[in-house]
Design a protein around this motif. Structure first.
Motif, short mmCIF file in Angstrom:
data_model
loop_
_atom_site.label_atom_id
_atom_site.label_comp_id
_atom_site.label_asym_id
_atom_site.label_seq_id
_atom_site.Cartn_x
_atom_site.Cartn_y
_atom_site.Cartn_z
N GLU A 51 -12.78 54.76 18.45
CA GLU A 51 -11.90 55.24 19.53
C GLU A 51 -12.06 54.39 20.79
N THR A 52 -13.29 54.01 21.06
CA THR A 52 -13.52 53.13 22.22
C THR A 52 -12.85 51.78 22.00
N LEU A 53 -12.95 51.26 20.78
CA LEU A 53 -12.35 49.96 20.47
C LEU A 53 -10.82 50.01 20.52
N GLU A 54 -10.27 51.16 20.19
CA GLU A 54 -8.81 51.33 20.30
C GLU A 54 -8.39 51.09 21.77
N GLY A 55 -9.18 51.65 22.69
CA GLY A 55 -8.92 51.44 24.12
C GLY A 55 -9.11 49.98 24.50
N ALA A 56 -10.12 49.35 23.92
CA ALA A 56 -10.38 47.93 24.22
C ALA A 56 -9.21 47.07 23.76
N PHE A 57 -8.67 47.41 22.59
CA PHE A 57 -7.53 46.63 22.09
C PHE A 57 -6.35 46.72 23.05
N LYS A 58 -6.10 47.95 23.49
CA LYS A 58 -4.98 48.19 24.42
C LYS A 58 -5.17 47.35 25.69
N GLU A 59 -6.40 47.38 26.19
CA GLU A 59 -6.74 46.67 27.43
C GLU A 59 -6.61 45.15 27.26
N CYS A 60 -7.14 44.63 26.15
CA CYS A 60 -7.20 43.17 25.99
C CYS A 60 -5.87 42.58 25.52
N SER A 61 -5.19 43.27 24.61
CA SER A 61 -3.98 42.68 24.01
C SER A 61 -2.77 42.78 24.93
N LYS A 62 -2.79 43.75 25.82
CA LYS A 62 -1.67 43.96 26.75
C LYS A 62 -0.32 43.99 26.03
N GLY A 63 -0.26 44.74 24.96
CA GLY A 63 1.00 44.91 24.24
C GLY A 63 1.32 43.78 23.27
N LYS A 64 0.45 42.78 23.20
CA LYS A 64 0.69 41.66 22.27
C LYS A 64 -0.04 41.91 20.94
N PRO A 65 0.19 41.06 19.92
CA PRO A 65 -0.32 41.41 18.58
C PRO A 65 -1.84 41.32 18.39
N PHE A 66 -2.52 40.54 19.22
CA PHE A 66 -3.96 40.34 18.97
C PHE A 66 -4.80 40.65 20.21
N PHE A 67 -6.08 40.84 19.98
CA PHE A 67 -6.99 40.99 21.13
C PHE A 67 -6.80 39.79 22.07
N GLY A 68 -6.60 38.62 21.46
CA GLY A 68 -6.44 37.39 22.24
C GLY A 68 -5.04 37.22 22.80
N GLY A 69 -4.15 38.19 22.60
CA GLY A 69 -2.77 38.07 23.10
C GLY A 69 -1.84 37.62 21.98
N ASP A 70 -1.14 36.52 22.21
CA ASP A 70 -0.21 36.03 21.19
C ASP A 70 -0.92 35.34 20.03
N SER A 71 -2.11 34.79 20.30
CA SER A 71 -2.86 34.18 19.19
C SER A 71 -4.23 34.84 19.11
N VAL A 72 -4.91 34.64 17.99
CA VAL A 72 -6.21 35.27 17.80
C VAL A 72 -7.24 34.71 18.78
N GLY A 73 -8.16 35.56 19.18
CA GLY A 73 -9.20 35.14 20.10
C GLY A 73 -10.58 35.59 19.62
N TYR A 74 -11.52 35.51 20.52
CA TYR A 74 -12.93 35.81 20.27
C TYR A 74 -13.13 37.19 19.63
N LEU A 75 -12.41 38.19 20.12
CA LEU A 75 -12.60 39.56 19.62
C LEU A 75 -11.90 39.78 18.29
N ASP A 76 -10.78 39.10 18.07
CA ASP A 76 -10.14 39.19 16.76
C ASP A 76 -11.10 38.69 15.69
N ILE A 77 -11.81 37.62 16.01
CA ILE A 77 -12.78 37.07 15.05
C ILE A 77 -13.98 37.99 14.92
N ALA A 78 -14.48 38.50 16.04
CA ALA A 78 -15.68 39.35 16.01
C ALA A 78 -15.44 40.61 15.18
N LEU A 79 -14.29 41.24 15.36
CA LEU A 79 -14.02 42.49 14.65
C LEU A 79 -13.38 42.22 13.29
#
Lengths: 234, 234
Positions: free
Chosen positions: B138-166
């Motif tokens: 549930e906490t990570l769901e909030g993190a995704f919302k915060e980091c992705s800002k409506g885009k498909p990945f944690f990293g935004g339009d492309s994958v980033g550090y958190l997409d790889i970590a999770l």
């Protein structure tokens, strides 16, 4: 930089080595900030809302935006204030990787072992903790040799990420010596670190933020009594 | 970049999520490398000499120089190959700090809880682990919302550090579903992560390095039997 419109606020607890890490970073960068002491038994609304995930100090609030976790904060300060004071992380990617590797080692092996030595539940657990601590010291002696390359600090000529990560323990080391005659870095086991810790502890930027040693020794005494009481040893 | 005289070698173990993290990073950067599978019950001399401190995989050896610890390696690759593939860490220091904060959360809270859920010594410990895992989701769901800002990945339009970590846990999640009917990310608890994990798992760069699911399920079955045997449950 702070003062140029920036507002930096640090939520901390005076005896926390993790908070001291951030104070050291701010001190080396020459940044001014507002310090707010937290009562960890009665945490402020600001702490709880700034770090809802861990509810822990340190939290650095920069222009209203909170940054949590000590190593994250130190890297953040290094990146935001890259033109101010020394660079904590080296420029070379391989040296940066080494600094990050050893910083994790300091937290996950060295500090964890030392905590076990001091707060282990049984005599056996504490003895095991101490053994692991000394093994970690020997490893760190090698790390210092590797990173400093004959210069005075882990960071070379000026303090860096690892000087801050390990240097945060100066007061604890001193207390262990006063309270238990335990010299963590000594000439036989770690001659380079013995000299390093003396050198580091004398820097103006360190002296400015180190907790008062007498108060710290009293605090450690109290904590030890609490741990002993919890373990049913007194 | 690799191929331009660079030599990259990865020491790994096919079922390790920490090794997969490095494989994902290499895959997204489009780097070619030599992969060496380690037998963790009989570690090679190269592994022991490359990572004498932890003696663990993954180790990335770049032109003969070893880099250890998964998050350190991913940051190293991001810095050395900054001109190749996506940038894993954002440019903005505050967003970088958030990425580092959540990466620590993934390792220290989410993965640690999930390990406890699967390998806890008692029924009670495993139930507690599962409870903490769901709280972390549930906490990570909030993190995704915060980091992705409506885009498909944690990293935004492309994958980033958190997409790889999770994202390194995609195979484990699938296995938990096949083996125990346990759906970690579902529409009720974490609708954003449910969609994210599907999206991530279909990327070419991910498909190219994910372990074979059937083999992985068999491996998980074997590991579970070992854990149960060690706990005296069978």
């Amino acid at each position: 930089m702070a003062g140029g419109g920036d507002e930096l606020k640090l939520l901390g607890m005076w005896a926390s080595p993790f908070v001291l890490r951030v104070k050291l970073a701010l001190s080396f960068k020459g940044l001014s900030y507002e310090y707010v002491e937290e009562d960890l038994r009665n945490k402020s609304g600001l702490l709880l809302s700034s770090n809802p995930v861990h509810k822990k100090v340190p939290v650095l609030i920069h222009n209203g935006k909170p940054v949590c976790e000590p190593q994250v904060i130190v890297q953040y300060l290094d990146e935001v204030y890259s033109a101010t004071g020394p660079s904590f992380l080296p420029v070379d990617p391989y040296e940066r990787a080494m600094a990050r590797f050893w910083a994790s080692f300091i937290d996950e092996k060295f500090m964890a072992s030392w905590l076990k030595a001091g707060r282990g539940k049984t005599e056996e657990e504490r003895a095991e903790g101490l053994k692991l601590t000394f093994a970690a010291v020997e490893t760190l002696e090698g790390a210092f040799k590797e990173c400093s390359k004959g210069k005075p600090f882990f960071g070379g000529d000026s303090v860096g990420y690892l000087d801050i990560a390990l240097g945060t323990l100066v007061a604890w080391m001193h207390t262990a010596e006063v309270r238990h005659g335990l010299r963590l870095f000594d000439a036989s086991r770690s001659p380079l670190l013995e000299k390093w810790v003396e050198r580091f502890g004398k820097l103006d930027e360190v002296v400015a933020v180190l907790p008062d040693i007498d108060r710290f020794v009293e605090h450690a005494k109290m904590r030890e009594a609490e741990v002993a009481a919890a373990a049913g040893n007194n």
